[in-house]
Design a protein around this motif. Sequence first.
Motif, PDB file in Angstrom:
ATOM      1  N   GLU A 115       0.854  -1.276   0.086  1.00 24.97           N
ATOM      2  CA  GLU A 115       0.085  -0.088   0.045  1.00 24.97           C
ATOM      3  C   GLU A 115       0.897   1.358   0.133  1.00 24.97           C
ATOM      4  OE1 GLU A 115      -2.477   0.643   3.413  1.00 24.97           O
ATOM      5  OE2 GLU A 115      -4.089   1.077   2.296  1.00 24.97           O
ATOM      6  N   THR A 118       2.808   1.611  -3.370  1.00 25.60           N
ATOM      7  CA  THR A 118       2.258   2.013  -4.389  1.00 25.60           C
ATOM      8  C   THR A 118       1.919   3.535  -4.137  1.00 25.60           C
ATOM      9  OG1 THR A 118       1.113   0.028  -4.349  1.00 25.60           O
ATOM     10  CG2 THR A 118      -0.144   1.772  -5.602  1.00 25.60           C
ATOM     11  N   MET A 119       1.815   3.863  -3.133  1.00 29.33           N
ATOM     12  CA  MET A 119       1.413   5.522  -2.785  1.00 29.33           C
ATOM     13  C   MET A 119       2.586   6.125  -3.108  1.00 29.33           C
ATOM     14  SD  MET A 119      -0.652   5.663   0.619  1.00 29.33           S
ATOM     15  CE  MET A 119      -1.384   7.305   0.595  1.00 29.33           C
ATOM     16  N   ARG A 120       3.764   5.610  -2.767  1.00 29.15           N
ATOM     17  CA  ARG A 120       5.170   6.282  -3.133  1.00 29.15           C
ATOM     18  C   ARG A 120       5.484   6.460  -4.589  1.00 29.15           C
ATOM     19  NH1 ARG A 120       7.945   9.841  -1.211  1.00 29.15           N
ATOM     20  NH2 ARG A 120       8.582   9.003   0.655  1.00 29.15           N
ATOM     21  N   GLN A 124       1.566   9.588  -4.490  1.00 26.40           N
ATOM     22  CA  GLN A 124       0.242   9.942  -3.489  1.00 26.40           C
ATOM     23  C   GLN A 124       1.297  10.868  -2.168  1.00 26.40           C
ATOM     24  OE1 GLN A 124      -2.799   7.405  -2.946  1.00 26.40           O
ATOM     25  NE2 GLN A 124      -2.085   6.341  -4.634  1.00 26.40           N
ATOM     26  N   ILE A 125       2.301  10.182  -1.807  1.00 24.22           N
ATOM     27  CA  ILE A 125       3.082  10.601  -0.705  1.00 24.22           C
ATOM     28  C   ILE A 125       3.600  11.924  -0.724  1.00 24.22           C
ATOM     29  CG2 ILE A 125       5.116  10.048   0.912  1.00 24.22           C
ATOM     30  CD1 ILE A 125       4.367   7.126   0.506  1.00 24.22           C
ATOM     31  N   LEU A 139       0.301   8.798   7.604  1.00 23.30           N
ATOM     32  CA  LEU A 139       0.425   7.370   7.123  1.00 23.30           C
ATOM     33  C   LEU A 139       1.316   6.413   8.168  1.00 23.30           C
ATOM     34  CD1 LEU A 139       1.283   7.963   3.599  1.00 23.30           C
ATOM     35  CD2 LEU A 139      -0.815   7.501   4.460  1.00 23.30           C
TER      36      LEU A 139
ATOM     37  N   PHE B  79      -5.506  10.508  -4.009  1.00 22.67           N
ATOM     38  CA  PHE B  79      -5.528   9.553  -2.825  1.00 22.67           C
ATOM     39  C   PHE B  79      -6.748   8.315  -3.201  1.00 22.67           C
ATOM     40  CE2 PHE B  79      -4.421  13.549  -0.486  1.00 22.67           C
ATOM     41  CZ  PHE B  79      -3.182  13.313  -0.756  1.00 22.67           C
TER      42      PHE B  79
END
Lengths: 266, 231
Positions: A115, A118-120, A124-125, A139, B79
């Motif tokens: 999770e 994928t965000m990185r 998204q991060i 997070l 997001f």
Amino acid sequence: MITYVKNTGFDFLHEIGAITSFFIQAMRTFRKTKDNYDLITTQISLVLTRSYTTVMIAGIFVGAILVLQFDLMLRSYDAQIFLGGLNTSALVREIGPLLISFLLAGKIGAYSAAELGTMRVTEQIDAIECLGTNPIQYLIVPRMVAIMISSLILLMFGLVISIFSAMLIAQVFCGVNFLRFASSIPRFTGLWTISSGFIKSLVYSTIVASVACYKGYTATGGARGVGKAVTQASVYVCFYIVIANFLTSYFLDFIYEMGRLIFGIY
Amino acid sequence: MIQVQGLGKKFNNDKTSEWLFRDLTFEIKENETVVFMGASGTGKTTLLKIIGGLLNPDQGKIELHNEHLGMVFQKNALFDFLTAEENLLLPLTECMQQTQIDAKKEAQAFLEVVGLKDSAKLFPNELSGGMQKRLGVARALVIRPKILLYDDPTAGLDPITSKKIADLMIKLKKQYQSTVLIVTNDLKRATQLGDRIYLLANGKLFGGLEPNGFLLSNEPHIIQFVFGLRK
């Protein structure tokens, strides 16, 4: 060969250092943060709902396997009276914490690494950072704290299930009734055994949380990078837990012996 | 105002470390819209991320007279675990410290501005490319930034959606009076949106001219980029 061993050794130490400083950074952020409890409770409920069935099934069978193995040995010495105590002690002290942490590593650790990874890689991060929010606070901290707290809840739940399962198997297959099984438990499973089980569980879940979050948070290189992060998280966690198991067992036994010598307690 | 002096960034891989760009110096005035163009891999996004504080430069410094900035990412970076409305609620509650009720009102208002009021409960993967882009713009704007950074805002969009996004950017710029930096390869949108246009090529900046001046420039790198000529 020597260079390879040296480089691997340095890489290993570098990795341990990076994970430790990541954990410290997260805990410092946690200490400074207020009103983070909603996020933490949400994560705890996610971890518990995702893990409890696996813990339950594993708990039933581990309790059953262990009691059969102990019975085999104790029967030959005509010492089945100790079956409940030895079985419960092994579960509480060693098997329970180890099993819960491995299950957490496989399920929640891998999930968190995937999770966060994928965000990185999908920025998204970066977006969170750009919005003026600390991604560690938003997070990482909730996930880490949730894994640590959940491991203790899952350990309690798993132990109860395992002990009941062991009792049932002892009654049906080993001819040891509930009362006989339960009567020897206090003799082998005191406050220290229970405490050391929970201390171990907390240490292992800290490793699961730190390694999984670190690997996911630092993932690079698209889908391949996320895959690598998840694999590394799962493998490294198991590896670190085995090392931690030896160290915690040694130090807890050392503390126990010291306590016995100084205070004369059992 | 944004002042950039002697900015440089190295590109590191396992074996080499080369300058992606170096000694970049430029200034962007308040409420100005500046476009950075350049071929793929010249470091446009890296430059934007350095200005946005997401990357550290290896050389030089940036002075932002107002550090309140928002960024629209090339692939939107929405997001994906939150709905469209929640994507706006997060910056409002976490960054602007608004109450849930106020944040909800504000989020609704911004969704209306970008034409996504009916899609508030949808997740990003349920939105079309253009809708995702508009949501990305709304998320960047919801914190009322004084500096707005757009990373290739029309990339991968069809011409009609691309024009809609460009029109939305112009409308929002007038409405919120922010300084805007845009990175794009789309010459048509660059001339439509920019007050000035720079070209990033061979690790250096060229141009910094208003759209007509940029198109008519005699600078060989700009001619090569505008007309697609080979070296």
